[in-house]
Structures are given as structure tokens and as C-alpha cells.
Design a protein around this motif. Structure first.
Motif, PDB file in Angstrom:
ATOM      1  N   ARG A 387      15.941  17.078   4.237  1.00 33.65           N
ATOM      2  CA  ARG A 387      16.654  15.873   3.831  1.00 33.65           C
ATOM      3  C   ARG A 387      15.667  14.795   3.413  1.00 33.65           C
ATOM      4  NH1 ARG A 387      17.856  11.276   6.424  1.00 33.65           N
ATOM      5  NH2 ARG A 387      16.974  12.070   8.357  1.00 33.65           N
ATOM      6  N   PRO A 388      15.794  14.269   2.184  1.00 31.13           N
ATOM      7  CA  PRO A 388      14.887  13.201   1.764  1.00 31.13           C
ATOM      8  C   PRO A 388      15.221  11.895   2.451  1.00 31.13           C
ATOM      9  CG  PRO A 388      16.538  13.582   0.085  1.00 31.13           C
ATOM     10  CD  PRO A 388      16.743  14.632   1.130  1.00 31.13           C
ATOM     11  N   VAL A 389      14.205  11.087   2.603  1.00 32.56           N
ATOM     12  CA  VAL A 389      14.397   9.776   3.208  1.00 32.56           C
ATOM     13  C   VAL A 389      14.615   8.757   2.114  1.00 32.56           C
ATOM     14  CG1 VAL A 389      13.344   7.996   4.633  1.00 32.56           C
ATOM     15  CG2 VAL A 389      12.979  10.408   5.174  1.00 32.56           C
ATOM     16  N   ALA A 390      15.734   8.049   2.146  1.00 33.49           N
ATOM     17  CA  ALA A 390      16.039   7.082   1.108  1.00 33.49           C
ATOM     18  C   ALA A 390      15.242   5.807   1.277  1.00 33.49           C
ATOM     19  CB  ALA A 390      17.532   6.767   1.102  1.00 33.49           C
ATOM     20  N   ARG A 391      14.998   5.438   2.524  1.00 34.24           N
ATOM     21  CA  ARG A 391      14.307   4.173   2.753  1.00 34.24           C
ATOM     22  C   ARG A 391      13.647   4.192   4.115  1.00 34.24           C
ATOM     23  NH1 ARG A 391      13.340  -0.731   1.195  1.00 34.24           N
ATOM     24  NH2 ARG A 391      13.355  -2.460   2.649  1.00 34.24           N
ATOM     25  N   THR A 392      12.516   3.529   4.197  1.00 32.35           N
ATOM     26  CA  THR A 392      11.820   3.419   5.474  1.00 32.35           C
ATOM     27  C   THR A 392      12.252   2.133   6.162  1.00 32.35           C
ATOM     28  OG1 THR A 392       9.948   2.137   4.659  1.00 32.35           O
ATOM     29  CG2 THR A 392       9.854   4.516   4.336  1.00 32.35           C
ATOM     30  N   SER A 393      11.718   1.956   7.371  1.00 30.31           N
ATOM     31  CA  SER A 393      11.964   0.705   8.091  1.00 30.31           C
ATOM     32  C   SER A 393      10.748  -0.196   8.042  1.00 30.31           C
ATOM     33  CB  SER A 393      12.340   1.000   9.550  1.00 30.31           C
ATOM     34  OG  SER A 393      13.596   1.628   9.604  1.00 30.31           O
ATOM     35  N   LEU A 394       9.892   0.029   7.052  1.00 31.52           N
ATOM     36  CA  LEU A 394       8.747  -0.859   6.897  1.00 31.52           C
ATOM     37  C   LEU A 394       9.225  -2.275   6.621  1.00 31.52           C
ATOM     38  CD1 LEU A 394       6.326   1.247   4.676  1.00 31.52           C
ATOM     39  CD2 LEU A 394       5.854   0.396   6.971  1.00 31.52           C
ATOM     40  N   PRO A 395       8.618  -3.253   7.219  1.00 26.02           N
ATOM     41  CA  PRO A 395       8.991  -4.627   6.896  1.00 26.02           C
ATOM     42  C   PRO A 395       8.651  -4.932   5.453  1.00 26.02           C
ATOM     43  CG  PRO A 395       6.993  -4.579   8.221  1.00 26.02           C
ATOM     44  CD  PRO A 395       7.517  -3.181   8.208  1.00 26.02           C
ATOM     45  N   GLN A 396       9.475  -5.770   4.824  1.00 27.78           N
ATOM     46  CA  GLN A 396       9.213  -6.141   3.440  1.00 27.78           C
ATOM     47  C   GLN A 396       7.889  -6.890   3.344  1.00 27.78           C
ATOM     48  OE1 GLN A 396      12.499  -8.330   1.892  1.00 27.78           O
ATOM     49  NE2 GLN A 396      13.846  -6.557   1.805  1.00 27.78           N
ATOM     50  N   ALA A 397       7.274  -6.704   2.181  1.00 30.38           N
ATOM     51  CA  ALA A 397       5.989  -7.378   1.967  1.00 30.38           C
ATOM     52  C   ALA A 397       6.166  -8.878   2.137  1.00 30.38           C
ATOM     53  CB  ALA A 397       5.460  -7.056   0.573  1.00 30.38           C
ATOM     54  N   GLY A 398       5.200  -9.481   2.790  1.00 34.41           N
ATOM     55  CA  GLY A 398       5.265 -10.913   2.993  1.00 34.41           C
ATOM     56  C   GLY A 398       5.064 -11.677   1.706  1.00 34.41           C
ATOM     57  N   PRO A 399       5.258 -12.974   1.751  1.00 34.84           N
ATOM     58  CA  PRO A 399       5.093 -13.790   0.536  1.00 34.84           C
ATOM     59  C   PRO A 399       3.720 -13.631  -0.094  1.00 34.84           C
ATOM     60  CG  PRO A 399       6.143 -15.054   2.288  1.00 34.84           C
ATOM     61  CD  PRO A 399       5.696 -13.777   2.906  1.00 34.84           C
ATOM     62  N   ALA A 400       2.687 -13.518   0.723  1.00 36.25           N
ATOM     63  CA  ALA A 400       1.336 -13.400   0.170  1.00 36.25           C
ATOM     64  C   ALA A 400       1.172 -12.085  -0.581  1.00 36.25           C
ATOM     65  CB  ALA A 400       0.302 -13.507   1.285  1.00 36.25           C
ATOM     66  N   ALA A 401       1.609 -10.972   0.042  1.00 43.26           N
ATOM     67  CA  ALA A 401       1.477  -9.667  -0.606  1.00 43.26           C
ATOM     68  C   ALA A 401       2.355  -9.576  -1.846  1.00 43.26           C
ATOM     69  CB  ALA A 401       1.833  -8.552   0.379  1.00 43.26           C
ATOM     70  N   ASP A 402       3.583 -10.073  -1.728  1.00 44.00           N
ATOM     71  CA  ASP A 402       4.491 -10.038  -2.877  1.00 44.00           C
ATOM     72  C   ASP A 402       3.957 -10.913  -4.008  1.00 44.00           C
ATOM     73  OD1 ASP A 402       7.192  -9.266  -3.984  1.00 44.00           O
ATOM     74  OD2 ASP A 402       7.362 -11.448  -4.045  1.00 44.00           O
ATOM     75  N   GLY A 403       3.447 -12.074  -3.681  1.00 42.63           N
ATOM     76  CA  GLY A 403       2.884 -12.954  -4.707  1.00 42.63           C
ATOM     77  C   GLY A 403       1.662 -12.354  -5.361  1.00 42.63           C
ATOM     78  N   ALA A 404       0.814 -11.694  -4.557  1.00 42.57           N
ATOM     79  CA  ALA A 404      -0.380 -11.051  -5.119  1.00 42.57           C
ATOM     80  C   ALA A 404       0.009  -9.936  -6.077  1.00 42.57           C
ATOM     81  CB  ALA A 404      -1.254 -10.508  -3.996  1.00 42.57           C
ATOM     82  N   LEU A 405       1.048  -9.171  -5.717  1.00 38.37           N
ATOM     83  CA  LEU A 405       1.509  -8.085  -6.583  1.00 38.37           C
ATOM     84  C   LEU A 405       2.026  -8.635  -7.905  1.00 38.37           C
ATOM     85  CD1 LEU A 405       2.133  -5.093  -6.994  1.00 38.37           C
ATOM     86  CD2 LEU A 405       4.328  -5.463  -5.842  1.00 38.37           C
ATOM     87  N   ARG A 406       2.860  -9.646  -7.848  1.00 37.76           N
ATOM     88  CA  ARG A 406       3.423 -10.214  -9.079  1.00 37.76           C
ATOM     89  C   ARG A 406       2.340 -10.866  -9.933  1.00 37.76           C
ATOM     90  NH1 ARG A 406       9.406 -12.715  -7.951  1.00 37.76           N
ATOM     91  NH2 ARG A 406      10.178 -11.087  -6.554  1.00 37.76           N
ATOM     92  N   THR A 407       1.415 -11.551  -9.275  1.00 41.34           N
ATOM     93  CA  THR A 407       0.337 -12.203 -10.035  1.00 41.34           C
ATOM     94  C   THR A 407      -0.531 -11.174 -10.730  1.00 41.34           C
ATOM     95  OG1 THR A 407       0.319 -14.077  -8.502  1.00 41.34           O
ATOM     96  CG2 THR A 407      -1.652 -13.724  -9.842  1.00 41.34           C
ATOM     97  N   ALA A 408      -0.871 -10.100 -10.015  1.00 46.06           N
ATOM     98  CA  ALA A 408      -1.708  -9.060 -10.623  1.00 46.06           C
ATOM     99  C   ALA A 408      -0.983  -8.394 -11.788  1.00 46.06           C
ATOM    100  CB  ALA A 408      -2.090  -8.027  -9.567  1.00 46.06           C
ATOM    101  N   ALA A 409       0.324  -8.137 -11.613  1.00 44.67           N
ATOM    102  CA  ALA A 409       1.092  -7.524 -12.708  1.00 44.67           C
ATOM    103  C   ALA A 409       1.169  -8.460 -13.909  1.00 44.67           C
ATOM    104  CB  ALA A 409       2.493  -7.172 -12.218  1.00 44.67           C
ATOM    105  N   HIS A 410       1.375  -9.741 -13.638  1.00 39.31           N
ATOM    106  CA  HIS A 410       1.464 -10.717 -14.731  1.00 39.31           C
ATOM    107  C   HIS A 410       0.125 -10.830 -15.471  1.00 39.31           C
ATOM    108  CE1 HIS A 410       2.793 -14.380 -16.812  1.00 39.31           C
ATOM    109  NE2 HIS A 410       1.556 -14.814 -16.615  1.00 39.31           N
ATOM    110  N   THR A 411      -0.960 -10.903 -14.730  1.00 43.38           N
ATOM    111  CA  THR A 411      -2.277 -11.046 -15.353  1.00 43.38           C
ATOM    112  C   THR A 411      -2.623  -9.822 -16.186  1.00 43.38           C
ATOM    113  OG1 THR A 411      -2.996 -12.410 -13.486  1.00 43.38           O
ATOM    114  CG2 THR A 411      -4.706 -11.493 -14.903  1.00 43.38           C
TER     115      THR A 411
END
Length: 578
Positions: A387-411
Motif C-alpha cells: 500500500r502506498p503512503v499518500a502523505r507523511t506526518s512530517l511537520p510542514q516546512a517552517g516560514p524560513a524553509a518555505d521562504g528559502a525554497l520560494r526565493t531560490a526558485a524565483h532567483t
């Protein structure tokens, strides 16, 4: 003032005779037009979702018009006389036709609707095709000529309303037909031959159609020789400045008949090869490509893109941080250490490990939750089963990690799109930003399907476990032996001497040695398990990073590169079509 170019007179060709060379040229032109239309259609397809619909609207209109025109009367050429009020279009039409078919007036324009002069001797089949073509052009008023006008047996003359008429309907009719007819004959007069409204609004925008354009300066009988030379020279320079290279004006007089034969020949040379419609559509394609080029502001596109290697690496690191690659990898290592303790730890205390919570369970990544992992027979990569796992219980990325991801993608997107014009580059970057903002679910699914090596244990664990139980059994035997000796001595008062190893009884050796060696083996096994856990941590972290990179490539970088490739192809097509 420079003199007007001398005209080259000759016998007017007829549509009934077409040389082999002309026929080959026509066929070649048709194939070239097919390729150009295919390129323009491809450009429109590339523009879908990439540029604003308005930018490619002229191209779509040309494709629609070309499809209809090529199906309707392909052998018929439509020649339109266009001009301002008082230029004498209707009189010139009568002169070309050799008979009075259009009403003329001195004080005011009389052409309120387009009038078609059909060639004489047209057969029923050709008449049907011509009628369908005029229906498409929305030309209702038609006159059948009774004699050959000398411009081609399959040539239709159109007298259009004035292009500068005060009546909006007249101007709209003329503008619409300018976009559809095959040959354009601009009729000018000595007074308004340089009128800015006529040149700027009509003639100059049609410069790409120079191959199917004839310019006639009517009413030259009103000029003396010096004035005629001055006007013709000025008009020639004006046309050349507007891009109508090779289009020299013809001096005509509808009243006296001067220049009418030369005008017939000019029109006939364009119409007789049966390429006028193809040439017109080719010019339309070129004009549409030029319009799209301007709409997209490609003249200000540098074409050079900055290298985004370092920023792509930053994007990879940001994605790894967003999926918690280090957190999951550390949890895997800790889980492995717990399992090792339960397997190879010292038997008397290994049960305490059961009271410690497996960190992978807290992340919904435990071995009892993940699908069973097995290796593909043809590769070293694990393959998930169950059975595949649809989703983990990992906490969502915090503002810093999410912001770093978006900034890197934008740049990264901004650097890769740096060669595009401002608005186009901004659109590409905005679409990439939108994809980057929706990465979280895909990244989470990627983590859920990474092999965390929870269903595999090192083979030495089993051997170490047997050794531990053997040592524990030895200690138990030694302890039981000592207990029996104690009972016999204490209650049966029988002095039994156990065998000794030197001064130390063997039961004591078995008890102490079993416990000591068990603890020593447990310490060694734990140390080895820690080394294995560190290696496992590195392997899992590498897999997590590769999974995150694959998601970023599929969801962000791949579509971004596809957009840029579409842009490159679109620019190349438009450049070639121009």
C-alpha cells in the motif's frame, strides 16, 4: 528632383498561357507558403498559455483567412483599387475595363459599396468559384465585362469606397477588404499623394505586401512636365522610405488614357502567374509575424541567459531543507540504533529499548506503516510494494524553509529567463513562482516513497544475537550450577567441589564470563550499529535529496525549461517568418 523610373513595356501576359518556369515557380511558392503557414500555426500553438492572446491575434486571423482563401477559387485573382476621396478610382476602373461600369462624379464620391468587375468569357465552373470568393469578401455588386480588359482572364477588379471617407461604414469596408484581396492598387492624386493619413494608416503598414502592390498617380494630365517629374520623384522616395522597395509609381490619367496600358501590364504581371493570392498570403504571414514580434517586444530581448548553476544548487538545498532530509535521515539512524539495541544489545537490559518510541513512527514513516521495500532484480534501487503512503506526518516546512525554497526558485527562474523581454520574462517567472508555491504535497509524497531501509537488517545482527543468547545461556548455566552447589552444601551438608579453572570454579567462570562477555559483545555490537546507522543515515539522506531534486525538476525546473524552449522556438519561428 529625380526623374521617375522608366517603365518596361511589353505584351500583357494572359491567364490562358502559363510557361513551365512560371508554373514551377507557382508550385514552389505554394510549397513555401505551406511551410510558412505551418510555421505560423506552430508559433500560435507555442504562444498558447505562454503569451497574451492579443499578442498572437493577428497571426490567428491570418491563419483563418488563409485557410478560407486557399479553399475559395485558388486560380482567381482579386485586384482592389484603393484611394482617397477624389483620387478617381471609379474613373480608373472604367478606363481599365474599357467601358463605363462604375458611376463617377466630380463633386463627391459615388462608391458607397464595393463593386466587382468580373472578367469576360468566364466559364460556369470558374464563375461559381468566383461567386463563392466574392461572397466571402462580402461583395454583392457585380458586373460582368463583355470584353477582355487585358489584365488576365481570371482577374476580378474591385472598386472600393474611399479609405478616408467621413462615413465609418465606408472606411470599415475598405479596411476589411484591404486585408483580404490579392493585389493592392493604390490610386493617388497630385493634391493628396503625400497625405500622412493615407500613408501612415494604410500604405506604410502594408509595406510587407510590396510584391502585390501597385501605386498609380492618377490625374497627371493636370500637371506640367516639371511638376509631374517632381511629384513622381517625391512619391517614389516616399514609397521607398516606407519600405515599399521596388514599387515605382505609375503615372496615369483616367481622362486621357495616358499610362492605362502600363498599369494594365503592371497588374497583369502580378496576376498572370496565378501567384498573387499566394504572394499576398505570404506577405500576410510576414506581416503577422512582424506584428507578433512587436507585440512581444522581442527587439528588446537580449537573447542571452545567465547561468543558474549556483542558484539551482541553492534550490536543491532549499528543497532538501523543506522535506526535512536531515530530520528524516537522523530519525532513520536513531530508529536503526534502537532496532540494533533490541537485536544485539545486552540481553538483561535490551528490553528497556521497547519503552523508547521509534522516531520514525512520530513522523508516520515507521516500518509498519511504509510499504514493504524490495530491490528490483535489474538495479540497486529499491522498489516499493504494498500500500502506498499518500502523505507523511512530517511537520510542514517552517516560514524560513518555505521562504528559502520560494526565493531560490524565483532567483533561478529569473536568471534563466533573463534573456526574455520584460513582460514575457515576468510572466515566465510568475508561472514558475506559482509552481514553486505548490511543491509541498509533491515533496511530501516523494518522502513517503523513499526507501528508508526499515525492512532490512545487517546479517551480522542475527549472528550477534545468537552469540548474546549463547553467552546468556552460559551465564544462566553457571548461575544454576552455583545455586545447586549452594543447596547441596547448605541443606544436604554434602561438600561437593566443582571443577576449577585454576583457583576459580567453572560455574563462576561460566556465570561471570557469560555476563561480562555478553556486555562486551553488546558494547561492540552497539558501536558497530552506530557506524552502520551513520552510513544508513547518509544513504537515506542522499535518497531524500535525490527525491526532492526529482520533484523540483519535474514540478519547477522542467516546466520552466520547457517554457524557455517554447520561447526559443517561438522567437526562431517569428524571426524566420519576418
Amino acid at each position: 528632383m529625380s526623374r521617375a523610373r522608366p517603365s518596361h513595356r511589353g505584351t500583357a501576359p494572359t491567364a490562358s498561357f502559363e510557361t513551365t518556369t512560371a508554373r514551377r515557380a507557382r508550385v514552389a511558392a505554394g510549397h513555401d507558403l505551406d511551410a510558412r503557414l505551418a510555421d505560423l500555426e506552430r508559433a500560435v500553438e507555442l504562444g498558447e498559455g505562454l503569451v497574451s492572446p492579443e499578442a498572437m491575434a493577428p497571426a490567428r486571423a491570418v491563419l483563418e483567412s488563409a485557410d478560407q482563401r486557399r479553399r475559395l477559387a485558388p486560380g482567381v485573382v482579386v485586384v482592389a483599387l484603393l484611394g482617397a476621396t477624389g483620387s478617381g478610382k471609379s474613373s480608373l476602373l472604367n478606363a481599365l475595363a474599357g467601358t463605363r461600369i462604375a458611376r463617377t462624379a466630380v463633386t463627391r464620391p459615388t462608391t458607397t459599396r464595393p463593386l466587382a468587375a468580373l472578367p469576360a468569357g468566364i466559364g460556369p465552373s470558374a464563375a461559381g468559384r468566383t461567386s463563392a470568393l466574392l461572397d466571402w469578401l462580402d461583395v454583392d455588386e457585380r458586373v460582368q465585362l463583355t470584353a477582355d480588359a487585358g489584365i488576365g482572364a481570371a482577374t476580378v477588379l474591385l472598386d472600393l469606397p474611399d479609405i478616408d471617407s467621413d462615413e465609418d461604414s465606408h472606411r470599415r469596408i475598405a479596411t476589411r477588404l484591404v486585408e483580404r484581396v490579392d493585389v493592392l492598387v493604390w490610386v493617388l492624386d497630385p493634391e493628396k499623394y503625400a497625405d500622412a493619413a493615407i500613408h501612415d494608416d494604410f500604405i506604410a503598414p502594408m509595406a510587407a505586401h510590396a510584391g502585390v502592390t501597385v501605386v498609380a498617380l492618377n490625374q497627371v494630365d493636370r500637371l506640367d512636365d516639371a511638376s509631374r517629374a517632381a511629384v513622381m520623384g517625391d512619391l517614389g522616395r516616399l514609397l521607398a522610405a516606407e519600405g515599399l522597395i521596388g514599387v515605382s509609381p505609375v503615372a496615369v490619367s483616367a481622362r486621357t488614357g495616358e499610362g492605362i496600358q502600363e498599369l494594365r501590364e503592371r497588374i497583369g504581371r502580378i496576376a498572370a502567374t496565378a501567384r498573387a493570392a499566394e504572394d499576398r498570403l505570404t506577405a500576410d504571414v510576414r506581416s503577422a509575424a512582424e506584428s507578433a514580434w512587436r507585440n512581444l517586444d522581442l527587439d528588446h530581448a537580449s537573447g542571452a541567459r545567465l547561468v543558474a548553476g549556483a542558484h539551482e544548487q541553492a534550490l536543491s538545498e532549499a528543497a532538501a531543507l523543506a522535506v526535512g532530509a536531515d530530520v528524516v535521515a537522523e530519525a532513520v539512524a536513531e530508529s536503526m540504533r534502537l532496532r540494533a539495541t533490541a537485536k544485539v544489545g545486552w540481553v538483561p537490559v535490551r528490553w528497556l529499548a521497547r519503552f523508547r518510541r521509534d522516531p520514525l513512527r512520530a513522523l508516520h514513516l515507521g516500518a509498519d506503516i511504509l510499504p514493504t521495500a524490495r530491490r528490483r532484480p535489474d538495479s540497486g534501487e529499491p522498489q516499493s510494494a504494498g500500500r502506498p503512503v499518500a502523505r507523511t506526518s512530517l511537520p510542514q516546512a517552517g516560514p524560513a524553509a518555505d521562504g528559502a525554497l520560494r526565493t531560490a526558485a524565483h532567483t533561478t527562474a529569473a536568471r534563466l529567463a533573463s534573456g526574455l523581454p520584460g513582460e514575457a520574462g515576468a510572466d515566465v517567472v510568475a508561472r514558475s513562482d506559482g509552481r514553486a508555491s505548490a511543491l509541498a504535497p509533491a515533496l511530501d509524497r516523494a518522502v513517503a516513497h523513499v526507501d528508508l531501509e526499515q525492512m532490512r537488517s545487517p546479517t551480522w545482527w542475527n549472528a550477534a544475537a545468537w552469540v548474546q543468547w549463547l553467552l546468556m545461556l552460559t551465564a544462566v548455566v553457571g548461575g544454576a550450577w552455583l545455586a545447586v552447589l549452594h543447596v547441596v552444601r547448605q541443606y544436604l551438608l554434602i561438600m561437593v567441589e566443582p571443577p576449577r579453572w585454576g583457583l576459580v570454579p567453572w560455574p563462576t567462570v561460566a556465570l561471570v564470563g557469560g555476563l561480562a562477555l555478553g556486555a562486551l559483545c553488546a558494547a561492540a555490537g552497539t558501536a558497530m550499529a552506530r557506524v552502520g546507522a551513520r552510513r544508513c543515515r547518509q544513504r537515506v539522506e542522499d535518497r531524500l535529496r535525490r527525491a526532492a531534486d526529482a520533484v523540483v525538476e519535474h514540478e519547477v525546473l522542467g516546466p520552466l525549461r520547457a517554457d524557455l524552449e517554447r520561447w526559443d522556438e517561438l522567437v526562431a519561428l517569428l524571426s524566420g517568418l519576418r
